[in-house]
Design a protein around this motif. Sequence first.
Motif, PDB file in Angstrom:
ATOM      1  N   ILE A 171      -0.381  56.091 -21.602  1.00 16.63           N
ATOM      2  CA  ILE A 171       0.474  56.756 -20.617  1.00 16.63           C
ATOM      3  C   ILE A 171       0.770  58.166 -21.101  1.00 16.63           C
ATOM      4  O   ILE A 171       0.615  58.478 -22.298  1.00 16.63           O
ATOM      5  N   ASP A 172       1.199  59.022 -20.182  1.00 15.22           N
ATOM      6  CA  ASP A 172       1.491  60.408 -20.549  1.00 15.22           C
ATOM      7  C   ASP A 172       2.995  60.613 -20.736  1.00 15.22           C
ATOM      8  O   ASP A 172       3.801  59.693 -20.551  1.00 15.22           O
ATOM      9  N   LYS A 173       3.358  61.835 -21.077  1.00 15.80           N
ATOM     10  CA  LYS A 173       4.756  62.155 -21.367  1.00 15.80           C
ATOM     11  C   LYS A 173       5.636  61.965 -20.139  1.00 15.80           C
ATOM     12  O   LYS A 173       6.789  61.539 -20.258  1.00 15.80           O
ATOM     13  N   ASP A 174       5.094  62.268 -18.960  1.00 15.55           N
ATOM     14  CA  ASP A 174       5.876  62.101 -17.731  1.00 15.55           C
ATOM     15  C   ASP A 174       6.283  60.639 -17.530  1.00 15.55           C
ATOM     16  O   ASP A 174       7.414  60.356 -17.125  1.00 15.55           O
ATOM     17  N   MET A 175       5.372  59.707 -17.812  1.00 17.58           N
ATOM     18  CA  MET A 175       5.704  58.304 -17.634  1.00 17.58           C
ATOM     19  C   MET A 175       6.723  57.851 -18.683  1.00 17.58           C
ATOM     20  O   MET A 175       7.610  57.036 -18.377  1.00 17.58           O
ATOM     21  N   VAL A 176       6.626  58.369 -19.891  1.00 17.93           N
ATOM     22  CA  VAL A 176       7.635  58.060 -20.904  1.00 17.93           C
ATOM     23  C   VAL A 176       9.008  58.518 -20.425  1.00 17.93           C
ATOM     24  O   VAL A 176      10.007  57.791 -20.557  1.00 17.93           O
ATOM     25  N   GLN A 177       9.061  59.702 -19.834  1.00 19.90           N
ATOM     26  CA  GLN A 177      10.338  60.210 -19.325  1.00 19.90           C
ATOM     27  C   GLN A 177      10.851  59.370 -18.160  1.00 19.90           C
ATOM     28  O   GLN A 177      12.068  59.196 -18.001  1.00 19.90           O
ATOM     29  N   GLN A 178       9.934  58.812 -17.370  1.00 17.53           N
ATOM     30  CA  GLN A 178      10.346  57.907 -16.299  1.00 17.53           C
ATOM     31  C   GLN A 178      10.992  56.641 -16.875  1.00 17.53           C
ATOM     32  O   GLN A 178      11.982  56.138 -16.334  1.00 17.53           O
ATOM     33  N   VAL A 179      10.405  56.131 -17.958  1.00 20.31           N
ATOM     34  CA  VAL A 179      10.985  54.958 -18.615  1.00 20.31           C
ATOM     35  C   VAL A 179      12.368  55.306 -19.169  1.00 20.31           C
ATOM     36  O   VAL A 179      13.322  54.526 -19.035  1.00 20.31           O
ATOM     37  N   GLU A 180      12.496  56.466 -19.783  1.00 20.73           N
ATOM     38  CA  GLU A 180      13.794  56.895 -20.325  1.00 20.73           C
ATOM     39  C   GLU A 180      14.827  57.011 -19.213  1.00 20.73           C
ATOM     40  O   GLU A 180      15.990  56.601 -19.390  1.00 20.73           O
ATOM     41  N   ARG A 181      14.420  57.559 -18.065  1.00 22.30           N
ATOM     42  CA  ARG A 181      15.348  57.688 -16.933  1.00 22.30           C
ATOM     43  C   ARG A 181      15.799  56.320 -16.436  1.00 22.30           C
ATOM     44  O   ARG A 181      16.984  56.107 -16.164  1.00 22.30           O
ATOM     45  N   LEU A 182      14.864  55.377 -16.345  1.00 20.34           N
ATOM     46  CA  LEU A 182      15.212  54.025 -15.922  1.00 20.34           C
ATOM     47  C   LEU A 182      16.185  53.388 -16.915  1.00 20.34           C
ATOM     48  O   LEU A 182      17.149  52.726 -16.512  1.00 20.34           O
ATOM     49  N   CYS A 183      15.957  53.612 -18.196  1.00 18.11           N
ATOM     50  CA  CYS A 183      16.841  53.029 -19.217  1.00 18.11           C
ATOM     51  C   CYS A 183      18.273  53.521 -19.056  1.00 18.11           C
ATOM     52  O   CYS A 183      19.230  52.764 -19.277  1.00 18.11           O
ATOM     53  N   ARG A 184      18.441  54.773 -18.670  1.00 14.93           N
ATOM     54  CA  ARG A 184      19.789  55.302 -18.453  1.00 14.93           C
ATOM     55  C   ARG A 184      20.464  54.653 -17.252  1.00 14.93           C
ATOM     56  O   ARG A 184      21.701  54.601 -17.170  1.00 14.93           O
ATOM     57  N   LEU A 185      19.656  54.150 -16.314  1.00 12.58           N
ATOM     58  CA  LEU A 185      20.194  53.527 -15.112  1.00 12.58           C
ATOM     59  C   LEU A 185      20.485  52.039 -15.270  1.00 12.58           C
ATOM     60  O   LEU A 185      21.137  51.443 -14.415  1.00 12.58           O
ATOM     61  N   LEU A 186      19.995  51.430 -16.344  1.00  9.81           N
ATOM     62  CA  LEU A 186      20.110  49.978 -16.500  1.00  9.81           C
ATOM     63  C   LEU A 186      21.536  49.446 -16.386  1.00  9.81           C
ATOM     64  O   LEU A 186      21.751  48.384 -15.786  1.00  9.81           O
ATOM     65  N   PRO A 187      22.563  50.140 -16.950  1.00 12.56           N
ATOM     66  CA  PRO A 187      23.922  49.606 -16.804  1.00 12.56           C
ATOM     67  C   PRO A 187      24.372  49.501 -15.341  1.00 12.56           C
ATOM     68  O   PRO A 187      25.226  48.665 -15.023  1.00 12.56           O
ATOM     69  N   GLN A 188      23.803  50.314 -14.461  1.00 13.22           N
ATOM     70  CA  GLN A 188      24.148  50.258 -13.048  1.00 13.22           C
ATOM     71  C   GLN A 188      23.303  49.221 -12.302  1.00 13.22           C
ATOM     72  O   GLN A 188      23.675  48.773 -11.217  1.00 13.22           O
ATOM     73  N   ILE A 189      22.177  48.849 -12.880  1.00 10.35           N
ATOM     74  CA  ILE A 189      21.241  47.926 -12.220  1.00 10.35           C
ATOM     75  C   ILE A 189      21.626  46.479 -12.480  1.00 10.35           C
ATOM     76  O   ILE A 189      21.607  45.642 -11.570  1.00 10.35           O
ATOM     77  N   PHE A 190      21.961  46.159 -13.744  1.00 10.75           N
ATOM     78  CA  PHE A 190      22.231  44.767 -14.131  1.00 10.75           C
ATOM     79  C   PHE A 190      23.725  44.481 -14.160  1.00 10.75           C
ATOM     80  O   PHE A 190      24.475  45.183 -14.859  1.00 10.75           O
ATOM     81  N   PRO A 191      24.175  43.463 -13.454  1.00  6.44           N
ATOM     82  CA  PRO A 191      25.560  43.010 -13.605  1.00  6.44           C
ATOM     83  C   PRO A 191      25.733  42.313 -14.947  1.00  6.44           C
ATOM     84  O   PRO A 191      24.764  41.872 -15.561  1.00  6.44           O
ATOM     85  N   GLN A 192      26.959  42.210 -15.407  1.00  8.10           N
ATOM     86  CA  GLN A 192      27.208  41.577 -16.697  1.00  8.10           C
ATOM     87  C   GLN A 192      27.097  40.060 -16.576  1.00  8.10           C
ATOM     88  O   GLN A 192      27.589  39.461 -15.635  1.00  8.10           O
ATOM     89  N   GLU A 193      26.420  39.468 -17.551  1.00  5.81           N
ATOM     90  CA  GLU A 193      26.275  38.027 -17.622  1.00  5.81           C
ATOM     91  C   GLU A 193      26.038  37.655 -19.083  1.00  5.81           C
ATOM     92  O   GLU A 193      25.457  38.435 -19.841  1.00  5.81           O
ATOM     93  N   ALA A 194      26.455  36.470 -19.484  1.00  5.14           N
ATOM     94  CA  ALA A 194      26.314  36.043 -20.880  1.00  5.14           C
ATOM     95  C   ALA A 194      24.843  35.901 -21.261  1.00  5.14           C
ATOM     96  O   ALA A 194      23.999  35.598 -20.409  1.00  5.14           O
ATOM     97  N   PRO A 195      24.515  36.110 -22.533  1.00  6.95           N
ATOM     98  CA  PRO A 195      23.140  35.908 -22.994  1.00  6.95           C
ATOM     99  C   PRO A 195      22.676  34.472 -22.731  1.00  6.95           C
ATOM    100  O   PRO A 195      23.439  33.520 -22.917  1.00  6.95           O
ATOM    101  N   ALA A 196      21.440  34.338 -22.277  1.00  6.72           N
ATOM    102  CA  ALA A 196      20.852  33.032 -21.979  1.00  6.72           C
ATOM    103  C   ALA A 196      19.680  32.783 -22.920  1.00  6.72           C
ATOM    104  O   ALA A 196      18.950  33.714 -23.280  1.00  6.72           O
ATOM    105  N   LEU A 197      19.489  31.535 -23.301  1.00  2.99           N
ATOM    106  CA  LEU A 197      18.338  31.173 -24.134  1.00  2.99           C
ATOM    107  C   LEU A 197      17.076  31.218 -23.284  1.00  2.99           C
ATOM    108  O   LEU A 197      16.909  30.431 -22.356  1.00  2.99           O
ATOM    109  N   LEU A 198      16.171  32.138 -23.609  1.00  2.00           N
ATOM    110  CA  LEU A 198      14.962  32.352 -22.821  1.00  2.00           C
ATOM    111  C   LEU A 198      13.731  31.792 -23.527  1.00  2.00           C
ATOM    112  O   LEU A 198      13.626  31.846 -24.759  1.00  2.00           O
ATOM    113  N   HIS A 199      12.790  31.315 -22.713  1.00  4.38           N
ATOM    114  CA  HIS A 199      11.452  31.007 -23.235  1.00  4.38           C
ATOM    115  C   HIS A 199      10.773  32.300 -23.641  1.00  4.38           C
ATOM    116  O   HIS A 199      10.139  32.380 -24.688  1.00  4.38           O
TER     117      HIS A 199
END
Length: 292
Positions: A171-199
């Motif tokens: 991937i190029d630098k632009d896509m890395v920056q897109q991932v970084e932008r999404l990471c900054r938005l994650l607190p607004q995307i996911f509601p709070q919930e307790a950790p779950a045991l995942l496969h």
Amino acid sequence: MIDEILQKQLSAALSEQLKVKIHINEAKSVHGGDINETFRIATNEGYFFLKMNDAKKYPDMFAREFAGLETLRGAQALHVPQPLAHGIVSGKSYLITELVIKGSAVHDFWEDFATGLARQHRKTQPHFGFPAANYLGSIRQFNTPYSSWSVFYAFNRLMPLARMAYDQHIIDKDMVQQVERLCRLLPQIFPQEAPALLHGDLWSGNFMVGAQGRACVFDPAVYYGNREMDLAMTRLFGGFDTKFYYAYQAAWPLLPGWQQRIGVCQLYPLLVHLVLFGGNYYNNVKEILQSY
């Protein structure tokens, strides 16, 4: 292949770990994925399942998988093969587990599978993560504990994969920056919930119908995370029967907006597949990122 010398070394190692004299009579190669050699072994104590790979490339992979299997079995929610032994002989890492015998699905197979997964997801701990790093496929999966799912997902999942893909010129630098932008938005995307045991790697290739007609799950990448990760993973690579999703919702409804979060949850396994296999996974990743 297992030559006579390796067979004797495995027999000795198993005898020591299982505290009973084990003699391997036969090792029959079976289908088992991209990076491991897999065998059904016949011994004087019955049949077992054996996985082997290059100890130099993946020195702790099977130790981590052993721990993950033990954790899932401890949840007593779904059938999980019993891990029996792991170690290194002649430059080969190995893992021995119970051999699961295939059966025919019972009439409520999918409903039982879903409610079992919901029970597993109710197993929790204070932080997102796991005691040690492990693997998703051949990609090392970091499990540094965080109290926030958004922080955990950004720093242990999305950003390490984005950096890896960039370093390998996938991937190029632009896509890395897109991932970084999404990471900054994650607190607004996911509601709070307790950790779950995942496969952690729950797709159609990592379960089978066991002898009792119920689901048996294997090849995990275990950690405590957001339970929507497992559900989103089940929708990749063919997906599960719709009965499964209805039954899960009935057992433990997902929080509102889960449909809009499927792509974000699938981004991590898609980035893993992009690094490993390239191809059309690039377009899958790009499409999810462009929606943010």
